[in-house]
Design an enzyme around this catalytic site. Structure first.
Site, PDB file in Angstrom:
ATOM      1  N   LYS A  27      -1.255 -21.020  58.370  1.00  0.00           N
ATOM      2  CA  LYS A  27      -0.637 -20.587  59.631  1.00  0.00           C
ATOM      3  C   LYS A  27      -1.492 -19.491  60.264  1.00  0.00           C
ATOM      4  O   LYS A  27      -1.948 -18.576  59.590  1.00  0.00           O
ATOM      5  CB  LYS A  27       0.772 -20.050  59.369  1.00  0.00           C
ATOM      6  CG  LYS A  27       1.785 -21.128  59.034  1.00  0.00           C
ATOM      7  CD  LYS A  27       3.151 -20.491  58.815  1.00  0.00           C
ATOM      8  CE  LYS A  27       4.176 -21.534  58.417  1.00  0.00           C
ATOM      9  NZ  LYS A  27       4.537 -22.430  59.504  1.00  0.00           N
ATOM     10  N   ASP A  30      10.790 -22.655  44.954  1.00  0.00           N
ATOM     11  CA  ASP A  30      10.420 -23.350  46.187  1.00  0.00           C
ATOM     12  C   ASP A  30       9.675 -22.442  47.163  1.00  0.00           C
ATOM     13  O   ASP A  30       8.771 -22.904  47.863  1.00  0.00           O
ATOM     14  CB  ASP A  30      11.688 -23.904  46.857  1.00  0.00           C
ATOM     15  CG  ASP A  30      11.366 -24.797  48.042  1.00  0.00           C
ATOM     16  OD1 ASP A  30      10.508 -25.680  47.881  1.00  0.00           O
ATOM     17  OD2 ASP A  30      11.966 -24.611  49.115  1.00  0.00           O
ATOM     18  N   HIS A  73       4.828 -19.205  48.680  1.00  0.00           N
ATOM     19  CA  HIS A  73       4.662 -18.655  50.023  1.00  0.00           C
ATOM     20  C   HIS A  73       4.804 -17.125  50.062  1.00  0.00           C
ATOM     21  O   HIS A  73       3.948 -16.420  50.596  1.00  0.00           O
ATOM     22  CB  HIS A  73       5.695 -19.243  50.988  1.00  0.00           C
ATOM     23  CG  HIS A  73       5.661 -20.733  51.104  1.00  0.00           C
ATOM     24  ND1 HIS A  73       4.508 -21.457  50.974  1.00  0.00           N
ATOM     25  CD2 HIS A  73       6.639 -21.628  51.349  1.00  0.00           C
ATOM     26  CE1 HIS A  73       4.784 -22.739  51.139  1.00  0.00           C
ATOM     27  NE2 HIS A  73       6.071 -22.876  51.360  1.00  0.00           N
ATOM     28  N   LYS A  82      18.467 -19.794  52.577  1.00  0.00           N
ATOM     29  CA  LYS A  82      18.831 -20.900  53.464  1.00  0.00           C
ATOM     30  C   LYS A  82      20.184 -20.595  54.091  1.00  0.00           C
ATOM     31  O   LYS A  82      20.966 -19.827  53.559  1.00  0.00           O
ATOM     32  CB  LYS A  82      18.904 -22.204  52.665  1.00  0.00           C
ATOM     33  CG  LYS A  82      17.537 -22.712  52.221  1.00  0.00           C
ATOM     34  CD  LYS A  82      17.635 -24.124  51.689  1.00  0.00           C
ATOM     35  CE  LYS A  82      16.241 -24.684  51.406  1.00  0.00           C
ATOM     36  NZ  LYS A  82      15.440 -24.883  52.613  1.00  0.00           N
ATOM     37  N   ARG A 139       2.963 -47.215  46.324  1.00  0.00           N
ATOM     38  CA  ARG A 139       3.541 -48.395  45.668  1.00  0.00           C
ATOM     39  C   ARG A 139       3.856 -49.515  46.657  1.00  0.00           C
ATOM     40  O   ARG A 139       3.706 -50.679  46.358  1.00  0.00           O
ATOM     41  CB  ARG A 139       4.866 -48.012  44.974  1.00  0.00           C
ATOM     42  CG  ARG A 139       4.671 -47.078  43.806  1.00  0.00           C
ATOM     43  CD  ARG A 139       5.986 -46.871  43.052  1.00  0.00           C
ATOM     44  NE  ARG A 139       5.809 -45.824  42.056  1.00  0.00           N
ATOM     45  CZ  ARG A 139       6.111 -44.556  42.247  1.00  0.00           C
ATOM     46  NH1 ARG A 139       6.606 -44.155  43.405  1.00  0.00           N
ATOM     47  NH2 ARG A 139       5.926 -43.666  41.293  1.00  0.00           N
ATOM     48  N   LYS A 154       2.246 -27.878  46.570  1.00  0.00           N
ATOM     49  CA  LYS A 154       3.177 -27.098  45.751  1.00  0.00           C
ATOM     50  C   LYS A 154       4.420 -27.956  45.468  1.00  0.00           C
ATOM     51  O   LYS A 154       4.683 -28.882  46.239  1.00  0.00           O
ATOM     52  CB  LYS A 154       3.537 -25.794  46.458  1.00  0.00           C
ATOM     53  CG  LYS A 154       4.305 -25.985  47.777  1.00  0.00           C
ATOM     54  CD  LYS A 154       5.611 -25.253  47.802  1.00  0.00           C
ATOM     55  CE  LYS A 154       6.415 -25.548  49.032  1.00  0.00           C
ATOM     56  NZ  LYS A 154       7.771 -25.194  49.042  1.00  0.00           N
ATOM     57  N   HIS A 207       0.769 -24.320  52.586  1.00  0.00           N
ATOM     58  CA  HIS A 207       0.577 -24.450  54.029  1.00  0.00           C
ATOM     59  C   HIS A 207       0.844 -23.150  54.777  1.00  0.00           C
ATOM     60  O   HIS A 207       0.385 -22.970  55.895  1.00  0.00           O
ATOM     61  CB  HIS A 207       1.425 -25.594  54.603  1.00  0.00           C
ATOM     62  CG  HIS A 207       2.880 -25.302  54.681  1.00  0.00           C
ATOM     63  ND1 HIS A 207       3.754 -25.649  53.682  1.00  0.00           N
ATOM     64  CD2 HIS A 207       3.614 -24.687  55.633  1.00  0.00           C
ATOM     65  CE1 HIS A 207       4.963 -25.262  54.032  1.00  0.00           C
ATOM     66  NE2 HIS A 207       4.919 -24.675  55.205  1.00  0.00           N
ATOM     67  N   GLU A 222      15.956 -19.023  56.782  1.00  0.00           N
ATOM     68  CA  GLU A 222      16.043 -20.377  57.334  1.00  0.00           C
ATOM     69  C   GLU A 222      17.486 -20.638  57.744  1.00  0.00           C
ATOM     70  O   GLU A 222      18.414 -20.218  57.038  1.00  0.00           O
ATOM     71  CB  GLU A 222      15.636 -21.411  56.288  1.00  0.00           C
ATOM     72  CG  GLU A 222      14.201 -21.301  55.827  1.00  0.00           C
ATOM     73  CD  GLU A 222      13.874 -22.369  54.787  1.00  0.00           C
ATOM     74  OE1 GLU A 222      13.242 -23.349  55.145  1.00  0.00           O
ATOM     75  OE2 GLU A 222      14.286 -22.206  53.632  1.00  0.00           O
TER      76      GLU A 222
END
Lengths: 510, 369
Positions: A203, A256, A261, A359, A62, A169, A199, A237
């Site tokens: 790896k 997520d 994954h 997390k 945009r 994703k 992704h 994480e």
């Protein structure tokens, strides 16, 4: 017939071919993903001689940028995020291939301007009408962009070349929305044109799972229910939502991370051998794993969801999830998930697969742990010593950081007694090869340009994985497995520990 | 691999008796000492035996440059065997090289042994090398100066070696060198890695790229090939690249005119004629190759190296539409090229065929000789 058989100069070279000349159109070109990952990856591919002459990038977003503004912003991005330092002459050469079209995603004249730009690229650089459309946008824009690409006649190459669509994703937020999205894309693009990127699959260490299993003779014979006690896939994480509270409130850890994954990694660990790595073999076998998974069933007993409270990570106080920007103070979104899955096939019947992701856990680590059954006879128990019961053999595939593989086995402690102590045999990827692996996006972008979809997720896998996990989401909404809490900097709630302890097992210490 | 040796620590560099069991014992002591202290995070890694043979003292420094870099990609026990007229008595030295692959990561350490002997002690040096090889690991032998495989010193190791590394560049007699290498490869059935060939990797990849996909049609349209060579005479790299193109394109030799600084050949493929020129170029400076230009009936395709940055310019001229891009070249230092050669188990026949064709291009009497 492959290019290597046609082009005799390719014989003996590492790459069997480079991609055809093509134009890569990035939707969401002013966004974070483009700056952090996509353009640095393309710069490195260009630098390392892996892109063809006649390659160009067209950014579409945009913001009212010119080509020059787009180039300047991307130069800053490469300087900041590229794994190789920016070198001016290579950048200048690469930057000449960058162009920009300013438009709303729903604005048809913008797509017409894009079409004109692509025609110019075709005639100026001989791009041959080959196009790769990359949707680096919020998922809500996917269907609209695909629709307009179809309307503008851009989803088919005008001159016998190819047109492909790369989708980030998450692919849907449940089975129904994923199907709807698939149908929307399917109106414009065929399945073989759609590259759903995950992704994690780019790896090196994830790809090494296949090499480890099928490139060695010693592991596959014991890779089954006779010898394996359980399998754990863990993604820990230390970070919180990193300013993406708004996004996370709509997704949560299951959508997520788990649906894509973790399920993809699990499939690589559990799949049957393939006859060939070419074609659809790997994706066929992964889909069979998903189809063999039993429904979760008793969601209250087989899953744990939790959210982090304030705590300390690496000596720093951090806020709780509900105090993060963009997060509701009464949010019920999970930042931690643990669940147990069973694969009902000849190889894995009765072997539990435990998945956990969270997390604000004490350290960052992603690993797959295969715990082997103990020997049938505890032979050393009769020979005295304090520590006579050897721990189970473990095989740990560390995906990040400190990528590598370690094998735990028992060894005799030197001395007159027969004490047995677990020892680790370590292979560290970085130490043994000493080279920086390419970024996952470099490999995946190159594969998409080459038309190799092996590392991309096919619709049947996406569908099967949502079929498995949507009932979990529904059950959670209805109150099964109430939201638990854990302090930031801890390994999650007690209920997660009990999830494995009720089966007589324990989580591997990361 | 970037040629960066920052952060390499050299531990315990000292002389020792030429006695393989004593050397092994000394390494064991070093490992015990380095891993038993407060910092118990040193890891010894060896994935191959890397044995370098040399005759000149000047090669010591070259070897050291390689072993500061090579183990970071291929952790090894590195052994230098130097036996030449300049050396005095038989002696040995050992060292341990350590580095951290990342901040906070454990130290990774590799081992180095240097053996020195006089010209009359070649056999003793070679036998010490054999005693120092780590069992069950591949043996890679680097002949640092001359690719002579049958000498007293190196000959004993040939049967043990899995791969032989040498550099056909910089040899006094190009024809003789190529011929010896070709024969040796056939005789010992060894994997051969010619560093001159390794330095062509970027060139070969970029030239092949012109003919990928739709470009493959251009192969049958090639009219001329021009190769600009650096060096005092035609470089080994230029000759090997010419040989590679001739062999891969299946061209046969019709006419040949060869001098020390220039080869002009007329080649043919069925009914099509292709001219090949390999000529020394004063502008090339120290670079073994400056430019390759291929003309087809529809395009001019070129690869050129930039003298200062060593980056490569790729040019395509189709009708009136010139296109140019700049890419990085692979590093050409010994350590990087050796590391790449150890990664690469590509078809050795490609090299052998290129070598054979290069020999054919050198076959006419050199003018003035």
């Amino acid at each position: 017939m492959t290019t290597s058989t046609l082009n005799p100069l390719r014989a003996g070279l590492r790459l069997p071919r480079t991609p055809d000349a093509c134009a890569l159109v990035v939707f969401g070109a002013t966004g974070d993903l483009t700056a952090r990952k996509l353009v640095p990856a393309l710069y490195n591919l260009a630098r390392e001689r892996l892109l063809p002459g006649g390659f160009s990038v067209v950014g579409f977003a945009r913001r009212g940028w010119s080509d020059e503004q787009f180039r300047a912003a991307m130069k800053d991005a490469v300087a900041k995020f590229s794994r190789e330092p920016l070198q001016d002459d290579i950048w200048e050469s690469f930057a000449r291939s960058l162009h920009y079209v300013s438009s709303d995603f729903g604005d048809m004249p913008g797509y017409e301007r894009l079409g004109e730009r692509l025609k110019k690229e075709d005639s100026a650089h001989g791009a041959g009408g080959n196009r790769l459309f990359y949707l680096a946008t919020p998922p809500t824009a996917y269907a609209e962009i695909a629709h307009h690409l179809g309307e503008a006649n851009l989803s088919r190459s005008p001159s016998g070349g190819w047109a492909r669509l790369v989708v980030e994703k998450p692919f849907g937020r449940d089975l129904e929305s994923a199907k709807k999205l698939d149908q929307s894309l399917g109106l414009v693009f065929r399945e073989r044109q759609i590259y759903r990127i995950d992704h994690y699959l780019g790896k090196e260490t994830v790809q090494n799972i296949l090499v480890f299993r099928f490139g060695n003779g010693i592991f596959e014979p014991i890779w089954n229910r006779r010898y394996v006690n359980d399998v754990q896939v863990s993604v820990a994480e230390t970070v919180g939502v990193e300013g993406r509270g708004g996004y996370y409130e709509e997704s949560g850890a299951l959508r997520d991370m788990v649906q894509n994954h973790l399920m993809q990694v699990l499939a690589l660990v559990a799949m049957e051998p393939v006859a060939s790595l070419h074609g659809d073999g790997v994706r066929d076998e992964k889909a069979k794993v998903f189809r063999a998974m039993l429904p979760v069933g008793d969601v209250g007993r087989a899953t744990v969801r939790a959210q982090y409270r304030a705590g300390a990570i690496l000596g720093q106080q951090v806020p709780g999830y509900r105090e993060e920007d963009g997060v509701s103070p009464a949010s019920e979104i999970e930042t931690y998930v643990a669940l147990k899955l069973m694969i009902e096939n000849w190889r894995w019947a009765d072997v539990p697969f435990y998945l956990r992701v969270g997390k604000r856990l004490p350290k960052r680590a992603t690993e797959v742990v295969i715990t082997f059954k103990k020997p049938p006879l505890q032979l050393f128990r009769e020979m005295g010593g304090d520590n006579i019961d050897p721990a189970a053999n473990l095989l740990v595939l560390r995906i990040q950081p400190d990528e590598g593989i370690s094998l735990r086995f028992g060894a005799k402690v030197p001395g007159t007694r027969s004490d047995v102590r677990p020892v680790n045999m370590d292979f560290r990827y970085g130490s043994s090869f000493g080279v920086e692996p390419p970024e996952a996006y470099e490999r995946l972008l190159l594969d998409a340009m080459l038309g190799d979809s092996t590392l991309f997720t096919r619709w049947d896998s996406v569908e099967a994985s949502w079929e498995l996990l949507t009932p979990v989401l529904d059950a959670w909404l209805q109150g099964a497995s109430p939201l638990r809490f854990y302090d930031a900097g801890t390994w999650g709630p007690d209920e997660a520990r009990r999830l494995v302890e009720q089966d007589g097992r324990e989580w591997h210490r990361m | 691999m970037a040629p960066d040796v920052a952060g390499i620590e050299r531990l315990e560099d000292h002389e020792i008796a030429v006695d393989p069991p004593a050397i092994e014992a000394e390494f064991r002591r070093i490992w015990r000492d380095t891993s038993g202290g407060e910092d118990a995070s040193s890891i010894r890694l060896r994935v191959l035996n890397f044995v370098a043979f040399a005759h000149e003292r000047a090669d010591i420094e070259r070897f050291e440059r390689v072993v500061r870099l090579l183990p970071q990609r291929h952790p090894c026990r590195a052994i230098l065997a130097l036996a030449g007229p300049e050396q005095e008595t038989l002696r040995a030295a050992i060292a341990v090289l350590c580095w951290r692959p990342a901040a906070g990561a454990a130290h990774i350490c590799a081992e180095e042994v240097r053996l020195f002997g006089g010209a009359g002690e070649q056999q003793e040096v070679a036998s010490a090398v054999l005693g120092l090889l780590v069992p069950e690991l591949p043996v890679v032998v680097w002949l640092m100066d001359r690719p002579e495989l049958g000498g007293r010193m190196s000959g004993e190791l040939i049967d043990t070696a899995d791969r032989l590394i040498f550099d056909s560049a910089g040899q006094a007699d190009g024809v003789g060198t190529f011929d010896r290498v070709l024969r040796a490869g056939q005789r010992w059935e060894l994997a051969l890695s010619d560093l001159a060939w390794g330095r062509l990797a970027s060139w070969r990849a970029l030239i092949a790229q012109f003919f990928d996909g739709e470009g493959v049609k251009q192969l049958s349209q090639i009219q001329s090939i021009e190769i600009a060579s650096g060096g005092g005479s035609l470089s080994s790299e230029a000759l090997l690249l010419a040989g590679w193109l001739v062999s891969r394109l299946g061209l046969s030799l019709a006419d040949l005119n060869t001098s020390a600084e220039r080869i002009e050949a007329t080649l043919y493929d069925r009914t099509r004629g292709v001219t090949l020129t390999v000529a020394r170029d004063d502008d090339a400076g120290a670079a073994p190759l400056r430019e390759v230009r291929i003309r087809t009936s529809e395009a001019t395709l070129g690869v050129e190296v930039h003298a200062e940055s060593a980056h490569m310019h790729v040019r395509e001229q189709w009708d009136d539409a010139p296109a140019r891009r700049t890419v990085a070249s692979l590093p050409g230092d010994d350590a990087s090229v050796i590391a790449m050669a150890l990664d690469d188990y590509a078809d050795p026949a490609i090299y052998a065929e290129a070598l054979g064709s290069a020999l054919a291009l050198l076959a006419s009497p050199v003018a003035g000789s």
